[in-house]
Design an enzyme around this catalytic site. Sequence first.
Site, PDB file in Angstrom:
ATOM      1  N   ASP A  18       0.814  -1.209   0.000  1.00 47.85           N
ATOM      2  CA  ASP A  18       0.000   0.000   0.000  1.00 47.85           C
ATOM      3  C   ASP A  18       0.852   1.264   0.000  1.00 47.85           C
ATOM      4  O   ASP A  18       1.945   1.260   0.563  1.00 47.85           O
ATOM      5  CB  ASP A  18      -0.847  -0.024   1.283  1.00 47.85           C
ATOM      6  CG  ASP A  18      -2.260   0.404   1.017  1.00 47.85           C
ATOM      7  OD1 ASP A  18      -2.545   0.866  -0.092  1.00 47.85           O
ATOM      8  OD2 ASP A  18      -3.074   0.278   1.948  1.00 47.85           O
ATOM      9  N   ASN A  66      -9.713  -3.299  -7.676  1.00 43.69           N
ATOM     10  CA  ASN A  66      -8.899  -2.291  -8.350  1.00 43.69           C
ATOM     11  C   ASN A  66      -9.421  -1.892  -9.740  1.00 43.69           C
ATOM     12  O   ASN A  66      -9.014  -0.872 -10.286  1.00 43.69           O
ATOM     13  CB  ASN A  66      -7.429  -2.730  -8.471  1.00 43.69           C
ATOM     14  CG  ASN A  66      -6.685  -2.687  -7.141  1.00 43.69           C
ATOM     15  OD1 ASN A  66      -5.717  -3.398  -6.927  1.00 43.69           O
ATOM     16  ND2 ASN A  66      -7.134  -1.831  -6.215  1.00 43.69           N
TER      17      ASN A  66
END
Length: 241
Positions: A18, A66
């Site tokens: 991340d 995503n």
Amino acid sequence: MVENGETNTPAHVAMIMDGNGRWAEKQGKARKFGHQEGMEAVRRVTIRASERGIKVLTLYAFSTENWKRPPQEVHFLMQLPIRFFDRFVPELQEKNVRVNMIGFEEKVPSSTRKAIQKAMDQTKDNDGMILNFAFNYGSRAEIVRATQSLCERALNGEINISEINEEMIEQHLMTESITPFQDVDLLIRSSGEQRLSNFLLWQNAYSEFYFSDLLWPDFDGDILDEALSCYTNRQRRYGAV
Ligand code: V07
């Protein structure tokens, strides 16, 4: 957990990478610079992990969520496996690393799929660490798919419903391809977030979690070592009781 000698190194380490977009934005650059630098961090961490005797390193590269990102970012991300292997296959060979992928291949562009398949073929005889990319992966969808296959087998009369057990479910999860290391021992997440985000829900049932505030492009081998020694100390404390 699969025992790994006296050193207590985790056999299977999984990572949520991340903070790439934030890393770029912090220096006033486009998000893709963050993704690009994130790829360098993948390289650093992969090499250190293989040197540390880790058996499987699973990286959450692209989640089924995503796809909701802007189309040009999705497009860019889909090219990254191609670029990654163009640059790093020789180094993976040198380190005896085998490439594997878990995820739903169907929606992945065929050029990307081909590049991943090619890297898997090229490294199939390597018997060192498995570098396992979770690519278009989502854990709930994985469990749904496993449930559907088991129901189908029951309807066909191949199995009895009452025989279904944990082992049988495991055999229908995508991590079947990394047997006997399906269970995650250590989960690492960068960038200060402390969530699982639909990553290996079943496989993380007994894992240790390590969270770092560093953004993923700033990750390196030394932070991996830090996480590994934290893991080892926790295992030692459990061993004492
Ligand atoms: C991606 C770099 C690492 C941080 C996360 C965001 C950007 C390597 C891959 C990859 C994936 C599959 C594969 C080989 C390489 C990758 C995406 C994003 C989507 F077989 N890095 N990386 N894939 N980033």
